[in-house]
Design a protein around this motif. Structure first.
Motif, PDB file in Angstrom:
ATOM      1  N   ILE A 252       0.818  -1.213   0.000  1.00  0.00           N
ATOM      2  CA  ILE A 252       0.000   0.000   0.000  1.00  0.00           C
ATOM      3  C   ILE A 252       0.858   1.272   0.000  1.00  0.00           C
ATOM      4  O   ILE A 252       0.496   2.254  -0.649  1.00  0.00           O
ATOM      5  CB  ILE A 252      -0.967  -0.025   1.211  1.00  0.00           C
ATOM      6  N   ALA A 253       1.976   1.258   0.680  1.00  0.00           N
ATOM      7  CA  ALA A 253       2.809   2.470   0.804  1.00  0.00           C
ATOM      8  C   ALA A 253       3.140   3.064  -0.559  1.00  0.00           C
ATOM      9  O   ALA A 253       3.219   2.348  -1.560  1.00  0.00           O
ATOM     10  CB  ALA A 253       4.101   2.125   1.553  1.00  0.00           C
TER      11      ALA A 253
ATOM     12  N   GLY B 257      -9.517 -12.053   1.228  1.00  0.00           N
ATOM     13  CA  GLY B 257      -8.324 -11.722   0.444  1.00  0.00           C
ATOM     14  C   GLY B 257      -7.831 -10.311   0.632  1.00  0.00           C
ATOM     15  O   GLY B 257      -7.050  -9.807  -0.179  1.00  0.00           O
ATOM     16  N   SER B 258      -8.269  -9.653   1.710  1.00  0.00           N
ATOM     17  CA  SER B 258      -7.923  -8.243   1.884  1.00  0.00           C
ATOM     18  C   SER B 258      -6.500  -8.091   2.418  1.00  0.00           C
ATOM     19  O   SER B 258      -5.922  -9.005   3.007  1.00  0.00           O
ATOM     20  CB  SER B 258      -8.896  -7.574   2.840  1.00  0.00           C
ATOM     21  N   GLU B 259      -5.973  -6.878   2.227  1.00  0.00           N
ATOM     22  CA  GLU B 259      -4.658  -6.561   2.771  1.00  0.00           C
ATOM     23  C   GLU B 259      -4.693  -6.608   4.299  1.00  0.00           C
ATOM     24  O   GLU B 259      -3.739  -7.046   4.947  1.00  0.00           O
ATOM     25  CB  GLU B 259      -4.221  -5.181   2.265  1.00  0.00           C
TER      26      GLU B 259
ATOM     27  N   GLY C   2      -6.890  -2.116   1.258  1.00  0.00           N
ATOM     28  CA  GLY C   2      -6.903  -1.346   2.504  1.00  0.00           C
ATOM     29  C   GLY C   2      -8.242  -0.692   2.797  1.00  0.00           C
ATOM     30  O   GLY C   2      -8.404  -0.072   3.849  1.00  0.00           O
ATOM     31  N   GLY C   3      -9.184  -0.812   1.868  1.00  0.00           N
ATOM     32  CA  GLY C   3     -10.546  -0.383   2.144  1.00  0.00           C
ATOM     33  C   GLY C   3     -10.730   1.123   2.281  1.00  0.00           C
ATOM     34  O   GLY C   3      -9.914   1.925   1.813  1.00  0.00           O
ATOM     35  N   LEU C   4     -11.840   1.488   2.948  1.00  0.00           N
ATOM     36  CA  LEU C   4     -12.239   2.890   3.110  1.00  0.00           C
ATOM     37  C   LEU C   4     -11.142   3.734   3.745  1.00  0.00           C
ATOM     38  O   LEU C   4     -10.799   4.818   3.253  1.00  0.00           O
ATOM     39  CB  LEU C   4     -13.509   2.951   3.980  1.00  0.00           C
ATOM     40  N   ALA C   5     -10.586   3.250   4.854  1.00  0.00           N
ATOM     41  CA  ALA C   5      -9.656   4.074   5.625  1.00  0.00           C
ATOM     42  C   ALA C   5      -8.409   4.399   4.810  1.00  0.00           C
ATOM     43  O   ALA C   5      -7.930   5.534   4.810  1.00  0.00           O
ATOM     44  CB  ALA C   5      -9.271   3.361   6.926  1.00  0.00           C
ATOM     45  N   VAL C   6      -7.909   3.414   4.083  1.00  0.00           N
ATOM     46  CA  VAL C   6      -6.710   3.648   3.283  1.00  0.00           C
ATOM     47  C   VAL C   6      -7.029   4.558   2.100  1.00  0.00           C
ATOM     48  O   VAL C   6      -6.249   5.451   1.751  1.00  0.00           O
ATOM     49  CB  VAL C   6      -6.090   2.314   2.824  1.00  0.00           C
ATOM     50  N   ALA C   7      -8.186   4.372   1.473  1.00  0.00           N
ATOM     51  CA  ALA C   7      -8.554   5.215   0.323  1.00  0.00           C
ATOM     52  C   ALA C   7      -8.622   6.681   0.733  1.00  0.00           C
ATOM     53  O   ALA C   7      -8.101   7.563   0.037  1.00  0.00           O
ATOM     54  CB  ALA C   7      -9.892   4.757  -0.264  1.00  0.00           C
ATOM     55  N   ILE C   8      -9.263   6.944   1.875  1.00  0.00           N
ATOM     56  CA  ILE C   8      -9.370   8.327   2.348  1.00  0.00           C
ATOM     57  C   ILE C   8      -7.973   8.872   2.685  1.00  0.00           C
ATOM     58  O   ILE C   8      -7.619   9.992   2.314  1.00  0.00           O
ATOM     59  CB  ILE C   8     -10.281   8.397   3.606  1.00  0.00           C
TER      60      ILE C   8
END
Lengths: 738, 233
Positions: free
Chosen positions: A413-414, A590-592, A637-643
């Protein structure tokens, strides 16, 4: 005559049954040169033995299609205003595992020549890379070598590298993936064909001299599982990007000359596959004299000349009498050009060494590789993985704040800006959106248009559900195009799988291609080109099945695009695709987060293609109307990572506030539901967007506001902007520093 | 106003330069092949970025000995305007038209990124359409942009006002953090003694339209044109 040894068959990766079939077709034993020719042309790389039947099921029609999939070196689509685009993705996995710098470099060189062969000027490159976790010396060596190879070769040839993806997973530790995509542009539909016009046309080899490098690249490296990699080092080609750059310019000038009727690159299996494929396409025979081939080594045998994979060579088909001007042109560019044969009536591939005829075989026996069909059952282990209950996971000893920081620091993700900045992503003066966005955007000079390009793949999801996972790869690639405002028009696929002779891999292949097909049909776009790389295994494990989807989108007004960074204080944050930002436990499949926090890959991903297409259509319309100021999809990473990502890129905070969720925070913050895009708009446009969504029967809701110096999500996440940004921006460099 | 843009085998900025001066700004521009030993009718000569002759031996070293460079030296010695960016700057140093040398970036990697530059002086034929101290955005893209020269040369360049562009941060400070490659004194571009030859690592031709992120490179071409046209009137 004694039967052929297993050793010799292994060397060219032919099975005994295939060898028997060759004898049957020829009516005699093949001689050693012919064994080499068959080995190369019947390799998976050239012959698509295990994938041909499946690939035929992919959608292959479109109003925009100018060159059909499989007909030439790459598919070509009409993008309007008199321009067409050729694009294709190709793998160089095994060479890169053996020698990462040259493997990656020549991967770029090869795909660029594929595009050049269509008469297109290469205008963008992307790379999809997979490695084992970077906390290991060998993985860092591979990563650094591959990135240096891409940088060293790509920067020199003057084609911008506009990004791609880099993903880490244990399954790639013994077998990294290095896929490269090239996009080329053709003006006034002057598409080249890799074929001759008539008997008597000359076969002219241009570019670099031929050496002993890369012999058995196609049959050896690309068609075996991976136990003796070190000893195969000498089968990796060595690239010369300066020659490639000069070759690009010379070939683009050459196709403007009268009498130059066809062009083909010398890729896997060198002159053999280039010439034989041209013969097949032209429905002609060929005579080749290996003595005419310019060499950089002495005493090369005809076998070595025919199977060399020396880089930076092309073959031209030229009407007799027109060669003098061509020779002048190549002399101007200080490149070799030599007539090595002619196209002939009939169907024979005749190979001579000066006056001695050394092989004569019918074209179709060489090109018509066997086709293996299979229908393997779903493995039991997969059913078990899919049925895992994700709502009942062990308790985590971590706060949501720390979980977000941990995910932002995951190498998957980084931010990869320290890699992208090693690639020249601006040359040619077209790059509107540079690497790091959802998709790259390149304007077309002389028009208002722009092209969006992206590559996407998610091995974990395909592993958990090959059909749905591959459909998600297509959906996500298209979603990334839609997030910059571009309409998806075509796909290319890089199929990276394990050994196709085993039932589990066969199941993955058949299901994944079916899933890609379903999704491509839902978007009504064709798969115009592709590449199959099988046998991606180490002695320990097969790779996760990894179809990489390259997608091409068209934006009619380049000015009306969107980028992922949040823009201004008080802008509204609107979620498209759902009435709630929260997600249920199944979306952890299968999520991060499952991988990073629970060290587990399990569950069963889902996708609603009808919702997906609606979400994308609405997003594009909001962008092209100029209402959406930013757009970014929810993915790893879902919502939190997208924001967090959009906030960091925009250098501004954000607050998400929505009615309190009733389930656990893990899926709500970090679940990875498909078909969700976050857009922002001036707060005065909020109602317009929500009404437009309602009219389009697409769920949408305001979930927050841009601004401040914190990242907040309800009472779950509350972090100072700077600590979030520092983590995301520095983690990758730290991870690969060792 | 007519620009001559030199093409070496391995150049890749020549088309971008042509686009910036001709398509965007409307000046005349023509390519000059590296084997030409003479040329005529140009008001300024541009040396593009890229990897001329593959940058074999040293970057710019082989190009410096190409036939066209003899003609360019004559042109420059007669007071003609010669501009080189990226590989063009390296070639100007290798050919002796500019002092010093460009060596490997101190971090040993290729670096492509937005660049922030200060225009140190507007009193040159290349910068008259800027203002002194303007902070402008022009991208960089190079592996060997680390400008080095002996102390005497650097002192001379600084005291004679021949450092034309300098890397700065967004606060207009020439800091270590703003230095992308280890170059001495954050030097991004220098001029020769007579002010008619300019070399710089950043790419003004890539900063030619707002859609691409910046149009701050355009005043450079406009400055050359203003000087040329001014000289004629």
């Amino acid at each position: 005559m004694p039967p052929i040894s297993q050793e010799l068959l292994d060397e060219v990766a032919l099975s005994r049954a295939e060898y028997e079939a060759i004898i049957d077709r020829l009516g005699r034993e093949p001689n050693p040169l012919e064994i080499g020719l068959f080995g190369a042309l019947w390799s998976e790389h050239c012959g698509y033995k295990h994938t041909k039947a499946l690939l035929r099921t992919l959608p292959n029609t479109s109003d925009r299609l100018l060159v059909a999939p499989g007909a030439e070196n790459a598919g070509v689509v009409d993008i309007g205003d008199g321009y067409a685009v050729a694009f294709k993705i190709e793998s160089h996995n095994h060479p890169s595992a053996v020698e990462p710098y040259e493997g990656a470099a020549t991967g770029i060189g090869g795909i660029v020549r594929d595009i050049l062969a269509m008469g297109a000027r290469p205008m963008a490159l992307m790379n999809s890379l997979r490695f084992g976790p970077p906390n290991d010396d060998r993985q860092r060596y591979l990563l650094n070598g591959v990135v240096s190879g891409i940088s060293g070769y790509g920067n020199c040839i003057g084609v911008p590298n506009v990004g791609g993806e880099i993903v880490f997973d244990d399954s790639y530790a013994g077998n990294p993936l290095v896929n490269a995509m090239c996009v080329g542009i053709i003006k006034d539909a002057k598409i080249m064909s890799a074929s001759a016009d008539a008997p008597g046309d000359l076969i002219i080899l241009v570019g670099a001299k031929t050496g002993r490098d890369g012999i058995h690249g196609a049959s050896g490296l690309a068609s075996r599982t991976f136990e003796e990699q070190a000893e195969l080092r000498s089968t990796v080609q060595v690239g010369n990007p300066f020659l490639e750059k000069v070759l690009i310019e010379a070939c683009l000038e050459a196709i403007e000359l009268p009498g130059v009727v066809g062009m083909q690159d010398c890729g896997a299996a060198g002159i053999t596959s280039a010439a034989v494929e041209m013969a097949e396409r032209s429905e002609l025979g060929i005579n080749i004299d290996v003595a005419k081939v310019h060499r950089r080594e002495t005493e090369m045998s005809p076998y070595e000349v025919m199977l060399s994979e020396s880089q930076e060579r092309m073959i031209l088909a030229v009407k007799p009498g027109h060669e003098p001007r061509l020779f002048d042109l190549f002399e101007k560019w200080d490149l070799d050009a030599e007539i090595i044969g002619t196209f002939e009536t009939g169907n024979r591939v005749v190979i001579s060494d000066a006056s001695e005829r050394i092989s004569s075989t019918p074209v179709e026996t060489l090109t018509d590789a066997p086709e293996y069909q299979f229908n393997s059952p779903k493995p039991n282990w997969l059913s078990e993985l899919q049925s895992r209950d994700l709502s009942n996971l062990p308790d985590l000893d971590i706060t949501p704040n720390d979980a977000l920081l941990k995910l932002l620091a995951s190498p998957n993700i980084a931010s990869k800006h320290t890699v992208w900045r090693q690639y020249d992503h601006q040359v040619q003066n077209n790059t509107v959106i540079a690497p790091g966005g959802d998709a790259a955007l390149l304007r077309i000079q002389g028009t208002n248009r722009a092209l969006a390009v992206t590559t996407d793949g998610n091995g974990r999801l395909v592993y958990l559900n090959p059909r749905v996972g591959a459909a998600i790869a297509v959906a996500e690639a298209c979603r990334n195009l839609s997030c910059v405002g571009a309409e998806p028009v075509a796909l290319t696929d890089g199929l990276n799988f394990g050994n196709p002779e085993t039932p589990d891999i066969q199941y993955q292949l058949q299901e994944a291609i079916a899933g890609m097909s379903e999704a491509a049909r839902a978007f009504n776009i064709p798969v115009v080109s592709g590449n199959a790389s099988l046998y991606n295994e180490s002695p320990d494990t097969a790779i996760q099945p990894t179809p990489i989807i390259g997608a091409l989108g068209v934006l009619e007004n380049a000015q009306r695009h969107a980028t992922s960074p949040l823009k201004d204080e008080e802008d509204a944050i609107i979620l498209i695709g759902s009435h709630t930002p929260w997600a249920d436990a199944e979306t952890l499949a299968g999520s991060e987060a499952m991988s990073v926090l629970h060290n587990t890959t399990a569950g069963n991903p889902t996708l609603d293609l009808e919702l997906e297409t609606k979400v994308q259509t609405l997003t594009r319309s909001l962008i092209t109307q100029g209402i959406a100021k930013s757009a970014h999809d929810i993915s790893q990473g879902g919502l939190a990572v997208a924001i967090a990502e959009s906030a960091i890129q925009g250098n501004i905070g954000a607050t998400i506030q929505h009615e309190t969720p009733n389930a656990d925070w893990l899926p709500n913050l970090f679940g990875e539901p498909q078909s969700r895009i976050i857009v922002t708009c001036d707060h005065s446009d909020t109602e317009t967007i929500l009404q437009t969504a309602q009219q389009a029967n697409t769920p949408a809701t305001q979930i927050g506001t841009v601004g401040g110096d914190q990242i907040r999500i309800n009472n779950l996440i509350n972090l100072p902007f700077q600590s979030v940004a520092d983590t995301w921006l520095s983690a990758f460099e730290q991870a690969i520093a060792g | 106003m007519k620009f001559g843009i030199v093409v070496f085998p391995g150049s890749w900025s020549e088309r971008d330069m042509h686009y910036a001066v001709s398509d965007v700004l409307g000046y005349q521009a023509e390519y000059i092949w590296h084997r030409e030993s003479s040329f005529d009718g140009f008001d300024a000569i541009l040396l593009p970025g890229g990897f001329s002759y593959g940058d074999h031996l040293r970057c710019g070293a082989i190009a410096a000995h190409s036939p066209v460079m003899g003609a360019i030296k004559e042109f420059a010695n007669d007071g003609g305007f010669v501009f080189g960016s990226c590989n063009g700057f390296q070639i100007l140093c290798e050919s002796g038209l500019l002092p010093g040398a460009l060596i490997r970036n101190d971090h040993l990697s290729f670096r492509c990124s937005p660049g922030t530059l200060r225009v140190e002086t507007s009193s040159t034929p290349f910068t008259s359409q800027f203002s002194d101290g303007d902070v402008v955005a022009m991208p960089i893209s190079h592996g060997e942009g680390n400008y080095q020269a002996d102390e005497e040369t650097i002192d001379m360049l600084e005291s004679d006002g021949r450092v034309i562009f300098r890397y700065v941060d967004d606060q207009n400070r020439a800091t270590v953090e703003a230095n992308p490659n280890g170059t001495l004194n954050n030097i991004a571009g220098i001029a020769n003694e007579h002010g008619n030859v300019l070399g710089m690592m950043p790419h003004p031709e890539r900063a030619c339209e707002p859609l691409l992120g910046s149009s701050d490179g355009n005043p450079l071409w406009q400055s050359i044109a203003a000087t040329v046209d001014g000289g004629r009137s």
